[in-house]
Scaffold this motif. Structure first.
Motif, PDB file in Angstrom:
ATOM      1  N   TRP A  56       0.825  -1.206   0.000  1.00 33.83           N
ATOM      2  CA  TRP A  56       0.000   0.000   0.000  1.00 33.83           C
ATOM      3  C   TRP A  56       0.862   1.260   0.000  1.00 33.83           C
ATOM      4  CZ3 TRP A  56      -3.210  -2.191   4.669  1.00 33.83           C
ATOM      5  CH2 TRP A  56      -4.074  -3.197   4.206  1.00 33.83           C
ATOM      6  N   GLN A  57       2.175   1.109  -0.134  1.00 32.48           N
ATOM      7  CA  GLN A  57       3.150   2.204  -0.148  1.00 32.48           C
ATOM      8  C   GLN A  57       3.220   2.931   1.199  1.00 32.48           C
ATOM      9  OE1 GLN A  57       4.619   1.067  -3.034  1.00 32.48           O
ATOM     10  NE2 GLN A  57       4.943   3.150  -3.695  1.00 32.48           N
ATOM     11  N   LEU A  58       3.020   2.189   2.288  1.00 29.23           N
ATOM     12  CA  LEU A  58       3.095   2.756   3.632  1.00 29.23           C
ATOM     13  C   LEU A  58       4.293   2.159   4.360  1.00 29.23           C
ATOM     14  CD1 LEU A  58      -0.671   2.440   4.691  1.00 29.23           C
ATOM     15  CD2 LEU A  58       0.425   4.302   3.428  1.00 29.23           C
ATOM     16  N   GLU A  59       4.684   2.807   5.447  1.00 31.89           N
ATOM     17  CA  GLU A  59       5.716   2.262   6.317  1.00 31.89           C
ATOM     18  C   GLU A  59       5.314   2.493   7.765  1.00 31.89           C
ATOM     19  OE1 GLU A  59       9.443   4.185   5.744  1.00 31.89           O
ATOM     20  OE2 GLU A  59       8.758   6.126   6.468  1.00 31.89           O
ATOM     21  N   LEU A  60       5.956   1.783   8.657  1.00 29.57           N
ATOM     22  CA  LEU A  60       5.643   1.919  10.079  1.00 29.57           C
ATOM     23  C   LEU A  60       6.209   3.224  10.624  1.00 29.57           C
ATOM     24  CD1 LEU A  60       6.474  -1.713  11.256  1.00 29.57           C
ATOM     25  CD2 LEU A  60       4.193  -0.717  11.027  1.00 29.57           C
ATOM     26  N   PRO A  61       5.497   3.895  11.542  1.00 29.09           N
ATOM     27  CA  PRO A  61       6.076   5.068  12.210  1.00 29.09           C
ATOM     28  C   PRO A  61       7.253   4.645  13.071  1.00 29.09           C
ATOM     29  CG  PRO A  61       3.993   4.449  13.235  1.00 29.09           C
ATOM     30  CD  PRO A  61       4.133   3.604  12.011  1.00 29.09           C
ATOM     31  N   VAL A  62       8.094   5.608  13.413  1.00 34.65           N
ATOM     32  CA  VAL A  62       9.335   5.313  14.129  1.00 34.65           C
ATOM     33  C   VAL A  62       9.078   4.585  15.437  1.00 34.65           C
ATOM     34  CG1 VAL A  62      11.215   6.388  15.429  1.00 34.65           C
ATOM     35  CG2 VAL A  62      10.753   7.096  13.088  1.00 34.65           C
ATOM     36  N   GLU A  63       8.088   5.039  16.207  1.00 28.89           N
ATOM     37  CA  GLU A  63       7.818   4.415  17.504  1.00 28.89           C
ATOM     38  C   GLU A  63       7.478   2.935  17.341  1.00 28.89           C
ATOM     39  OE1 GLU A  63       5.369   5.317  21.627  1.00 28.89           O
ATOM     40  OE2 GLU A  63       4.710   6.250  19.760  1.00 28.89           O
ATOM     41  N   VAL A  64       6.725   2.590  16.324  1.00 27.68           N
ATOM     42  CA  VAL A  64       6.353   1.197  16.101  1.00 27.68           C
ATOM     43  C   VAL A  64       7.553   0.400  15.587  1.00 27.68           C
ATOM     44  CG1 VAL A  64       4.782  -0.354  14.868  1.00 27.68           C
ATOM     45  CG2 VAL A  64       3.969   1.864  15.678  1.00 27.68           C
ATOM     46  N   GLN A  65       8.381   1.021  14.754  1.00 23.09           N
ATOM     47  CA  GLN A  65       9.605   0.345  14.317  1.00 23.09           C
ATOM     48  C   GLN A  65      10.486   0.004  15.520  1.00 23.09           C
ATOM     49  OE1 GLN A  65      11.781   1.992  10.899  1.00 23.09           O
ATOM     50  NE2 GLN A  65      10.009   3.281  10.449  1.00 23.09           N
ATOM     51  N   LEU A  66      10.613   0.954  16.441  1.00 22.52           N
ATOM     52  CA  LEU A  66      11.420   0.714  17.637  1.00 22.52           C
ATOM     53  C   LEU A  66      10.777  -0.354  18.523  1.00 22.52           C
ATOM     54  CD1 LEU A  66      12.418   4.377  18.514  1.00 22.52           C
ATOM     55  CD2 LEU A  66      13.914   2.579  17.634  1.00 22.52           C
ATOM     56  N   GLN A  67       9.462  -0.344  18.589  1.00 25.44           N
ATOM     57  CA  GLN A  67       8.750  -1.354  19.365  1.00 25.44           C
ATOM     58  C   GLN A  67       9.040  -2.748  18.824  1.00 25.44           C
ATOM     59  OE1 GLN A  67       4.452  -0.761  20.264  1.00 25.44           O
ATOM     60  NE2 GLN A  67       4.177  -2.679  19.166  1.00 25.44           N
ATOM     61  N   HIS A  68       8.997  -2.896  17.500  1.00 23.48           N
ATOM     62  CA  HIS A  68       9.295  -4.186  16.882  1.00 23.48           C
ATOM     63  C   HIS A  68      10.741  -4.591  17.138  1.00 23.48           C
ATOM     64  CE1 HIS A  68       5.780  -4.019  13.759  1.00 23.48           C
ATOM     65  NE2 HIS A  68       5.383  -3.921  15.015  1.00 23.48           N
ATOM     66  N   LEU A  69      11.658  -3.603  17.087  1.00 16.94           N
ATOM     67  CA  LEU A  69      13.062  -3.896  17.368  1.00 16.94           C
ATOM     68  C   LEU A  69      13.239  -4.368  18.799  1.00 16.94           C
ATOM     69  CD1 LEU A  69      16.034  -3.868  16.524  1.00 16.94           C
ATOM     70  CD2 LEU A  69      16.108  -1.428  17.116  1.00 16.94           C
ATOM     71  N   SER A  70      12.542  -3.710  19.725  1.00 16.36           N
ATOM     72  CA  SER A  70      12.606  -4.109  21.135  1.00 16.36           C
ATOM     73  C   SER A  70      12.110  -5.537  21.319  1.00 16.36           C
ATOM     74  CB  SER A  70      11.768  -3.142  21.979  1.00 16.36           C
ATOM     75  OG  SER A  70      11.673  -3.569  23.316  1.00 16.36           O
ATOM     76  N   GLU A  71      11.008  -5.870  20.647  1.00 14.84           N
ATOM     77  CA  GLU A  71      10.442  -7.214  20.786  1.00 14.84           C
ATOM     78  C   GLU A  71      11.363  -8.264  20.181  1.00 14.84           C
ATOM     79  OE1 GLU A  71       6.693  -6.650  18.931  1.00 14.84           O
ATOM     80  OE2 GLU A  71       5.745  -5.757  20.711  1.00 14.84           O
ATOM     81  N   ARG A  72      12.002  -7.921  19.050  1.00 13.14           N
ATOM     82  CA  ARG A  72      12.942  -8.873  18.451  1.00 13.14           C
ATOM     83  C   ARG A  72      14.141  -9.085  19.356  1.00 13.14           C
ATOM     84  NH1 ARG A  72      11.485  -6.220  13.519  1.00 13.14           N
ATOM     85  NH2 ARG A  72      13.305  -4.838  13.665  1.00 13.14           N
ATOM     86  N   ASN A  73      14.611  -8.017  19.992  1.00 16.04           N
ATOM     87  CA  ASN A  73      15.740  -8.163  20.916  1.00 16.04           C
ATOM     88  C   ASN A  73      15.364  -9.022  22.116  1.00 16.04           C
ATOM     89  OD1 ASN A  73      17.434  -6.569  19.356  1.00 16.04           O
ATOM     90  ND2 ASN A  73      16.878  -4.673  20.417  1.00 16.04           N
ATOM     91  N   ALA A  74      14.130  -8.830  22.628  1.00 17.23           N
ATOM     92  CA  ALA A  74      13.677  -9.637  23.769  1.00 17.23           C
ATOM     93  C   ALA A  74      13.588 -11.108  23.390  1.00 17.23           C
ATOM     94  CB  ALA A  74      12.321  -9.118  24.252  1.00 17.23           C
ATOM     95  N   GLU A  75      13.096 -11.386  22.183  1.00 14.43           N
ATOM     96  CA  GLU A  75      13.001 -12.774  21.723  1.00 14.43           C
ATOM     97  C   GLU A  75      14.380 -13.389  21.574  1.00 14.43           C
ATOM     98  OE1 GLU A  75      10.810 -12.548  18.128  1.00 14.43           O
ATOM     99  OE2 GLU A  75       8.901 -12.029  19.114  1.00 14.43           O
ATOM    100  N   TYR A  76      15.345 -12.578  21.097  1.00 14.68           N
ATOM    101  CA  TYR A  76      16.704 -13.077  20.910  1.00 14.68           C
ATOM    102  C   TYR A  76      17.336 -13.422  22.254  1.00 14.68           C
ATOM    103  CZ  TYR A  76      21.705 -13.038  19.904  1.00 14.68           C
ATOM    104  OH  TYR A  76      23.032 -13.371  19.825  1.00 14.68           O
ATOM    105  N   VAL A  77      17.121 -12.520  23.252  1.00 14.85           N
ATOM    106  CA  VAL A  77      17.700 -12.755  24.571  1.00 14.85           C
ATOM    107  C   VAL A  77      17.096 -13.994  25.222  1.00 14.85           C
ATOM    108  CG1 VAL A  77      17.889 -11.825  26.907  1.00 14.85           C
ATOM    109  CG2 VAL A  77      18.295 -10.339  24.945  1.00 14.85           C
ATOM    110  N   SER A  78      15.763 -14.130  25.119  1.00 12.75           N
ATOM    111  CA  SER A  78      15.096 -15.275  25.748  1.00 12.75           C
ATOM    112  C   SER A  78      15.467 -16.582  25.085  1.00 12.75           C
ATOM    113  CB  SER A  78      13.575 -15.072  25.712  1.00 12.75           C
ATOM    114  OG  SER A  78      13.119 -15.036  24.377  1.00 12.75           O
TER     115      SER A  78
END
Length: 549
Positions: free
Chosen positions: A524-546
């Motif tokens: 749809w030619q959209l992208e995630l806002p910065v806060e949501v991009q950071l949220q996804h990064l945080s969740e990926r880091n948490a999954e990696y650590v666990s």
């Protein structure tokens, strides 16, 4: 061994005949061959005016006075013959359509080449090479009018590249583009820089994506003076209060980092350190039951036998803050004009307050719905800024003291104080945009439809405008805003309607939209806002650590 700069600007000042104050004052800077420069500053500070000086349009076409000197390859720009400098200094303007004069892509590029006396036998090859550089070679025989916004920007770029300029100037090249098209254009520029050793000046407000390949930044203040010349990162560290005061946009990730961890100054998402990211998922609020203000049923509209809007049905409720998003050419502006009663649909109907839209007379309809055009010049009807804002109040026969207070207040909010006697067409693009908004918000319509009201605006002006619209929304004014800005959608809208090829692809709360797969959003030619991009990064880091042993 020292080398002469490609460009040298010495004590440049400029004043227009209609203004008492200088637009540019004491500008001094140099630019070396192959260097990339970001030219930043609040809207109306003279960035585009400086461009007209660099490409030789001023002083030849200037109604006013110009002082100081500009040297290109060591030669004064005033010593070049009329039109000669444009062979070496190529400019892609804010609105690329203003540069086009031919029917097809091929002819548009050929036009410039013929004007610089390119041998006929070489023109075809140069056209093909330029189109390949911007990935438009498949559109060689296409009519210019049928191109998307992103393709038109690339065509304007191809026209300039075909003439092989030494200096390329891009004036807000992404202002009218959707997020994916913007990134695509920036990648194109970055790749071109790797292939060709041209010098680059980029005038921008939205800096995301540019920081990866820009060498330095030149910052102008509201008086048209240089107040910083150097790397943007160093500027953030050294003069951050001045950047805020002047309304200089920073990359979105930089803004977020400064608000949450002032010790870290990332300029790109790749520079983000995961150790300061911590989020809890936001909850989608319960929908409040509101009265239906406008109901559209089975709307379709076609132009030149091409379907632009196809079978759209929706309800707009009192007090909603709705964002309309989607790719360039997806039908956003067409739908908004139909909803506002400016364009009649081919089929379907609209009910406004339970009354068919076609039954409303124009005066009563405009008291209910205000519309801000994408091109602000389409709605100017008077000769001064003051009278433009006062126009609708005079039609309603408001008292003079009411008009004066209302106009003065709105001009202050929209950053137009001091320009009351200027002709609307003499304003900068950013000032024209703010004036077009001011002409609507001075009234008390129950619904405001705004087509890209924040593009070309500095941070201060955008903040003031959004605060004003948010306040109107709290007073139960329905806001419908077309925007490519995902941050505005995320922080202000309580509903987002996504159009895809003339149809409604999504109609939901923004938090629901961000839950879509990223591949769907990109489609749809959209992208995630910065806060949501950071949220996804945080969740990926948490999954990696666990998952780590």
């Amino acid at each position: 061994m020292s080398t002469k700069p490609l460009l040298r600007v010495s004590d440049l000042s400029l004043r227009f005949e209609t203004r008492e104050q200088n637009t540019l004052s004491g500008i001094n800077f140099e630019l070396d061959k192959g260097e990339s420069l970001l030219l930043l500053g609040p809207s109306g500070c003279g960035k585009s005016t400086l461009t007209f000086c660099l490409n030789g349009l001023y002083p030849r076409e200037l109604d006013g006075e110009l002082g100081g000197e500009i040297f290109f390859h060591g030669k004064k720009t005033t010593a070049f013959q009329p039109g000669e400098l444009s062979r070496y200094v190529g400019v892609v303007f804010q609105d690329p359509e203003t540069q086009f004069c031919m029917l097809t892509v091929e002819d548009e590029i050929a036009f410039g080449l013929e004007n610089i006396n390119t041998p006929r036998e070489k023109i075809g090859e140069k056209i093909e090479d330029a189109l390949k550089l911007v990935n438009l070679h498949e559109f060689r025989n296409t009519e210019v009018a049928t191109l998307s916004g992103g393709q038109k920007q690339k065509l304007a770029l191809a026209c300039i590249l075909a003439m092989e300029p030494d200096l390329l100037i891009l004036d807000e090249p992404t202002a009218n583009l959707d997020p994916v098209a913007s990134k695509d254009l920036m990648r194109t520029i970055q790749n071109l820089k790797l292939q060709q050793d041209f010098t680059l000046i980029v005038i921008e407000h939205q800096l995301d994506g540019w920081m990866e390949f820009m060498d330095r930044s030149l910052l102008l203040n509201r008086n048209g003076e240089v107040f910083y010349d150097g790397s943007l990162r160093a500027g953030v560290k050294a003069i951050l209060p001045s950047l805020y005061e002047q309304g200089i946009w920073l990359p979105r990730i930089t803004q977020y980092a400064l608000a949450h961890n002032p010790e870290s100054i990332p300029l790109t998402m790749d520079e983000v350190s995961s150790n300061w990211i911590s989020f809890e998922r936001q909850k989608i609020p319960d929908k409040r039951k509101r009265e239906v203000f406008l109901k559209a049923s089975n709307l379709s509209w076609q132009k030149r036998k091409r379907k632009i809007i196809e079978d759209i049905s929706l309800e707009i409720h009192e007090g909603e803050f709705i964002a309309i998003a989607g790719a360039n050419g997806s039908g956003k502006t067409s739908l908004s004009k139909i909803l506002a009663g400016i364009q009649k649909p081919s089929t379907g109907n609209i009910m406004l307050k339970n009354k068919p839209l076609e039954k409303w007379n124009e005066a009563d309809l405009r008291r209910e719905i205000g519309y801000v055009f994408q091109n602000p010049e389409h709605q100017f009807v008077t000769d001064t800024v003051y009278e433009e804002v006062a126009f609708s109040l005079r039609i309603k026969e408001a008292a003079d003291e009411v008009i004066q207070k209302s106009v003065t207040d709105i001009l202050g909010v929209c950053g137009l104080t001091g320009l009351e006697n200027e002709h609307p067409y003499a304003l900068s693009q950013g000032q024209k945009r703010r004036l077009s908004v001011a002409t609507m918000i001075v009234d008390d319509q129950k619904m405001l439809i705004l087509d890209e009201p924040t593009f070309g605006q500095d941070a201060h002006s955008t903040g003031e405008l959004m605060d004003l619209l948010e306040e109107r929304n709290r007073q139960d004014t329905t806001i419908v805003m077309i925007t490519h800005d995902m941050e505005i959608i995320h922080h202000y809208a309580d509903r987002v309607i996504v159009l895809d090829q003339g149809r409604v692809a999504a109609d939901c709360h923004p938090l629901e939209l961000w839950q879509q797969p990223e591949s769907t959003l990109q489609g749809w030619q959209l992208e995630l806002p910065v806060e949501v991009q950071l949220q996804h990064l945080s969740e990926r880091n948490a999954e990696y650590v666990s998952a780590s042993p």
